[in-house]
Design an enzyme around this catalytic site. Structure first.
Site, PDB file in Angstrom:
ATOM      1  CE  LYS A  49      -0.371  -0.421   5.047  1.00 56.99           C
ATOM      2  NZ  LYS A  49      -1.179  -0.984   6.143  1.00 56.99           N
ATOM      3  NE  ARG A 147      -6.527   0.492  11.184  1.00 57.65           N
ATOM      4  CZ  ARG A 147      -5.311   0.277  10.698  1.00 57.65           C
ATOM      5  NH1 ARG A 147      -4.370   1.214  10.799  1.00 57.65           N
ATOM      6  NH2 ARG A 147      -5.010  -0.854  10.114  1.00 57.65           N
ATOM      7  CE1 TYR A 269      12.935  31.668   6.133  1.00 58.64           C
ATOM      8  CE2 TYR A 269      13.087  29.308   5.743  1.00 58.64           C
ATOM      9  CZ  TYR A 269      12.904  30.590   5.263  1.00 58.64           C
ATOM     10  OH  TYR A 269      12.673  30.784   3.926  1.00 58.64           O
ATOM     11  CG  MET A 317       9.681  24.010   0.733  1.00 53.72           C
ATOM     12  SD  MET A 317       8.807  25.164  -0.331  1.00 53.72           S
ATOM     13  CE  MET A 317       7.665  25.896   0.818  1.00 53.72           C
TER      14      MET A 317
HETATM   15  C1  LIG Z   1      -0.522  -1.936   6.818  1.00 53.75           C
HETATM   16  C2  LIG Z   1      -1.111  -3.231   7.210  1.00 53.75           C
HETATM   17  C3  LIG Z   1      -0.318  -4.372   7.296  1.00 53.75           C
HETATM   18  C4  LIG Z   1       1.187  -4.317   7.190  1.00 53.75           C
HETATM   19  O1  LIG Z   1       1.705  -3.843   8.428  1.00 53.75           O
HETATM   20  P1  LIG Z   1       3.255  -3.676   8.715  1.00 53.75           P
HETATM   21  O2  LIG Z   1       3.303  -3.251  10.133  1.00 53.75           O
HETATM   22  O3  LIG Z   1       3.754  -2.635   7.787  1.00 53.75           O
HETATM   23  O4  LIG Z   1       3.897  -4.999   8.471  1.00 53.75           O
HETATM   24  C5  LIG Z   1      -0.956  -5.586   7.525  1.00 53.75           C
HETATM   25  N1  LIG Z   1      -2.299  -5.649   7.687  1.00 53.75           N
HETATM   26  C6  LIG Z   1      -3.087  -4.556   7.655  1.00 53.75           C
HETATM   27  C7  LIG Z   1      -4.543  -4.687   7.874  1.00 53.75           C
HETATM   28  C8  LIG Z   1      -2.516  -3.303   7.427  1.00 53.75           C
HETATM   29  O5  LIG Z   1      -3.292  -2.214   7.408  1.00 53.75           O
END
Ligand SMILES: *Cc1c(COP(=O)(O)O)cnc(C)c1O
Length: 376
Positions: A49, A147, A269, A317
């Site tokens: 992802k 969640r 800055y 930046m």
């Molecule tokens: C992002 C995610 C993972 C991977 O988690 P890591 O800690 O990066 O290994 C696995 N399962 C779900 C549901 C996730 O959202």
């Protein structure tokens, strides 16, 4: 020690680059194999992802497939579509679920939704009726993260009315750990127990539970498919213990200017940081617009070999100023490079200094970096 710029010689784009991000695909493949070893014979998916945690889906996913990964997880359907173009044969699961109006695309690109709520189950079941055949999906049950995933009441309805699942080919029942990187956290065992209890209320199906850190909690957490992400990309899944993973990224920033300070003055800055006469300040071509977090102001460090150049003053930046006072003059020259992430300062170390986590550092890595993929 070689001159720092000698480590970088990759053509004209690299010559123009302010900073160079090298991504070691061979290290990602080696990390995938290392996780498989930890899992014994249990299959291992790859979570890609957020553009493979910022490292580039188009290059990373095929490398993982070449290392043997056949099942992939993305967060969003758009990511799944992009991945489908690269990997026509892979099983692709969409973690964020089945949004209203997305069933047709899900089917057209042969994606498996992770069904996170009863209305998503309903929707996919309706799509299956329309298709005239069962459609593949994972069912996500919540076990204490609160969640995503079916809450307890929705799970109860599903187990009371199994016909709701009649059109669904349940590839996995899954859940997600909230505290896997803390092996002593009581929620790990509590979630494991809840997972075993709750998945028993659904028709039997393979189970998936462990993320990267979960893999290192032991075999009772492995089930039938692990879902690691961040460990593949070199972040330590066992914080506080030596990392079992290979480092994947190296980030080198160009030195734009070097100046000797001739009287006590401030740098950058806000005039937050005063240096004395004789200090040497190097200005680097990266900044918070590149994902070099502003919380690294007066906190982070650049490195030349094993020599540390502390960040001086605020991150801007497009620029960072570092203290090069202690470093031999011929190593700190305009045009040369220093490591912002490198052999002596990995993603976890940078994240700790930034008050963040490796996940955020990786996914923030900027679009302006000149990217180089190393594949052994
Ligand atoms: C992002 C995610 C993972 C991977 O988690 P890591 O800690 O990066 O290994 C696995 N399962 C779900 C549901 C996730 O959202």
């Amino acid at each position: 020690m070689p001159a720092p710029e000698s480590s970088v010689n990759h053509g004209p784009a690299a010559t123009r680059a302010g900073a160079i991000l090298a991504i070691d695909l061979a290290a990602i493949q080696s990390n995938y194999r290392r996780l498989r070893e930890e899992l014994g014979g249990v299959p291992c998916a790859a979570v890609v992802k957020a553009n493979a945690y910022g490292l580039g889906l188009a290059r990373v996913a095929p490398a993982l497939a070449a290392a043997g990964a056949t099942t992939f997880f993305v967060a969003q359907i758009e990511e799944g579509i992009a991945l489908r173009e690269r990997l026509p044969g892979a099983a692709i699961f969409v973690l964020n679920g089945l949004g209203a109006g997305t069933s047709d695309d899900m089917r057209a690109y042969d994606l498996c939704p992770v069904l996170n709520a009863l209305d998503e189950v309903e929707r996919w079941n309706a799509a299956a009726r329309q298709a005239g055949r069962p459609l593949p999906a994972a069912i996500h049950i919540d076990t204490g993260m609160n969640r995503l995933g079916l809450p307890r009441q929705e799970l109860a309805r599903l187990s009371d009315e199994p016909a709701r699942l009649s059109g669904i080919d349940t590839r996995y029942v899954m859940s997600h750990l909230a505290c896997a990187e803390e092996p002593d956290h009581p929620l790990n065992q509590a979630q494991l127990d809840a997972f075993n209890r709750r998945r028993a209320r659904l028709p039997a199906a393979p189970a998936s539970f462990a993320n990267s850190s979960g893999i290192f909690l032991g075999a009772t957490y492995h089930f039938d498919l692990a879902r690691p992400g961040v460990a593949l990309y070199g972040v330590n899944p066992t914080p506080g213990r030596p990392s079992p993973m290979r480092q994947v990224v190296r980030l080198q920033a160009r030195i734009l200017q070097v100046r000797e300070i001739d009287a006590s003055q401030t740098v950058g800055y806000g005039a937050t940081r005063r240096v004395g006469a004789g200090a040497r300040v190097a200005t680097l071509a990266a900044g918070y617009a590149d994902g070099y977090l502003r919380s690294l102001s007066d906190n982070g460090s650049a490195w030349i070999g094993a020599q540390r150049l502390p960040v001086l003053g605020r991150v801007s930046m497009d620029l960072i100023t570092v203290d090069a006072s202690g470093v031999a003059e011929d190593l700190v020259r305009p045009g040369g490079f220093v490591d912002l992430i490198g052999p002596h300062y990995d993603v976890d170390a940078l994240a700790a200094d930034a008050g963040s986590i490796g996940y955020e550092i990786l996914t923030a890595l900027g679009a302006r970096y000149h990217r180089i993929y190393l594949d052994g």
